[in-house]
Design an enzyme around this catalytic site. Structure first.
Site, mmCIF file in Angstrom:
data_model
loop_
_atom_site.group_PDB
_atom_site.id
_atom_site.type_symbol
_atom_site.label_atom_id
_atom_site.label_comp_id
_atom_site.label_asym_id
_atom_site.label_seq_id
_atom_site.Cartn_x
_atom_site.Cartn_y
_atom_site.Cartn_z
ATOM 1 N N ASP A 47 13.461 46.195 15.683
ATOM 2 C CA ASP A 47 13.834 45.095 14.790
ATOM 3 C C ASP A 47 15.333 44.820 14.844
ATOM 4 O O ASP A 47 15.766 43.685 14.684
ATOM 5 C CB ASP A 47 13.367 45.357 13.349
ATOM 6 C CG ASP A 47 13.016 44.060 12.637
ATOM 7 O OD1 ASP A 47 12.341 43.211 13.251
ATOM 8 O OD2 ASP A 47 13.437 43.866 11.483
ATOM 9 N N GLU A 87 23.116 42.398 7.482
ATOM 10 C CA GLU A 87 21.861 43.012 7.918
ATOM 11 C C GLU A 87 22.062 43.866 9.175
ATOM 12 O O GLU A 87 21.505 44.958 9.291
ATOM 13 C CB GLU A 87 20.816 41.929 8.171
ATOM 14 C CG GLU A 87 19.422 42.480 8.375
ATOM 15 C CD GLU A 87 18.354 41.448 8.057
ATOM 16 O OE1 GLU A 87 18.350 40.933 6.913
ATOM 17 O OE2 GLU A 87 17.544 41.149 8.938
ATOM 18 N N GLU A 139 10.744 34.524 7.873
ATOM 19 C CA GLU A 139 11.308 35.260 6.724
ATOM 20 C C GLU A 139 10.224 35.614 5.709
ATOM 21 O O GLU A 139 10.219 36.700 5.126
ATOM 22 C CB GLU A 139 12.407 34.430 6.039
ATOM 23 C CG GLU A 139 13.622 34.162 6.911
ATOM 24 C CD GLU A 139 14.501 35.382 7.159
ATOM 25 O OE1 GLU A 139 13.971 36.479 7.401
ATOM 26 O OE2 GLU A 139 15.741 35.219 7.108
ATOM 27 N N GLU A 209 4.166 38.046 14.777
ATOM 28 C CA GLU A 209 4.460 39.078 13.770
ATOM 29 C C GLU A 209 3.402 40.186 13.830
ATOM 30 O O GLU A 209 3.730 41.365 13.739
ATOM 31 C CB GLU A 209 4.518 38.467 12.361
ATOM 32 C CG GLU A 209 5.752 37.603 12.113
ATOM 33 C CD GLU A 209 7.046 38.415 11.956
ATOM 34 O OE1 GLU A 209 6.985 39.641 11.725
ATOM 35 O OE2 GLU A 209 8.122 37.805 12.080
HETATM 36 C C1 HMH Z 1 9.972 40.767 13.566
HETATM 37 N N1 HMH Z 1 10.261 39.236 11.691
HETATM 38 C C2 HMH Z 1 10.738 40.272 12.389
HETATM 39 N N2 HMH Z 1 11.887 40.864 12.050
HETATM 40 C C3 HMH Z 1 12.595 40.419 10.995
HETATM 41 N N3 HMH Z 1 13.754 41.060 10.662
HETATM 42 C C4 HMH Z 1 12.111 39.325 10.231
HETATM 43 C C5 HMH Z 1 10.928 38.766 10.623
HETATM 44 C C6 HMH Z 1 12.806 38.794 9.000
HETATM 45 O O1 HMH Z 1 14.139 38.692 9.094
#
Ligand code: HMH
Length: 220
Positions: A47, A87, A139, A209
């Site tokens: 991520d 972040e 989001e 996702e």
């Molecule tokens: C895969 N989807 C993914 N990573 C993230 N950080 C977000 C959404 C939301 O910011």
């Protein structure tokens, strides 16, 4: 809040897909405390790479927004872009805590596929409406997924609560609702072919996702 718009209508029409993305076995395992920490670390590293790509995606959404001129959406998007700076710092701190070596990570195939999708928005032919709708649902999947991990009755391990609060907080929910209002307004004014493209992008995000959570839960 969020009722009556196209965004909420799609979440209802595509409920099954939406729930597969937001109540995935990976996030459900966080909520019930059975999460495999190796999977969590894999998610964290992947991520971090995703979010770096997401910065560039958001820059492309901001650019499309600015070119539209007649809107006050710029501040919301710019705020979102600015918060990604924090972040990225959070990811580095969290990676250190879990001994995840961010420099040594290479993207897994579902992540690469998702990143290629984000890069496709660099094309100036892709409309602001499709881009802002895509941004909103990306989001929202995280907001909904992680909010469920801090709901009443959760057994989320204490060391994962910070992660869940990052996306599960009431502030992040409000931010997602601002994005939803912008997307709804754009969709309400868009021609049918653009609305169709936005719905396809919405579904594509849900699919990506699910693939991202699958990738995190099991090495494939
Ligand atoms: C895969 N989807 C993914 N990573 C993230 N950080 C977000 C959404 C939301 O910011």
């Amino acid at each position: 809040e969020g009722d009556g718009g196209t965004a909420a209508a799609w979440m209802a029409t595509h409920r099954g897909m939406y729930e597969r993305a937001t109540r995935h076995p990976f996030t459900v395992s966080i909520r019930d405390g059975s999460v495999d920490l190796a999977a969590f670390k894999r998610w964290l590293g992947q991520d971090y790479m995703f979010v770096r790509e997401f910065v560039a995606f958001l820059a492309s959404v901001l650019l499309k927004c600015c070119k539209q001129s007649d809107s006050s959406d710029m501040e919301t998007i710019l705020g979102g872009l600015a918060s990604l700076s924090d972040e990225l710092s959070w990811f580095k701190k969290e990676a250190a805590k879990w001994s995840v070596d961010l420099a040594g990570i290479s993207p897994l195939s579902s992540n690469m596929e998702y990143c290629r999708f984000l890069q496709s928005f660099d094309d100036p032919e892709i409309s602001y409406t499709v881009a802002i709708t895509t941004f909103w649902i990306i989001e929202t999947v995280y907001q909904d997924s992680f909010a469920s991990c801090i709901e009443e009755g959760n057994k989320t391990p204490a060391e994962l609560l910070g992660t869940c609060q990052r996306w599960g907080s009431p502030e992040f929910k409000q931010y997602c609702q601002s994005l939803q209002r912008i997307a709804d307004r754009c969709l309400a004014n868009a021609p049918p072919d653009v609305v169709k493209n936005a719905e396809e992008a919405f579904l594509r995000v849900l699919e990506l996702e699910i693939g991202f959570w699958d990738m995190s839960s099991s090495q494939s």
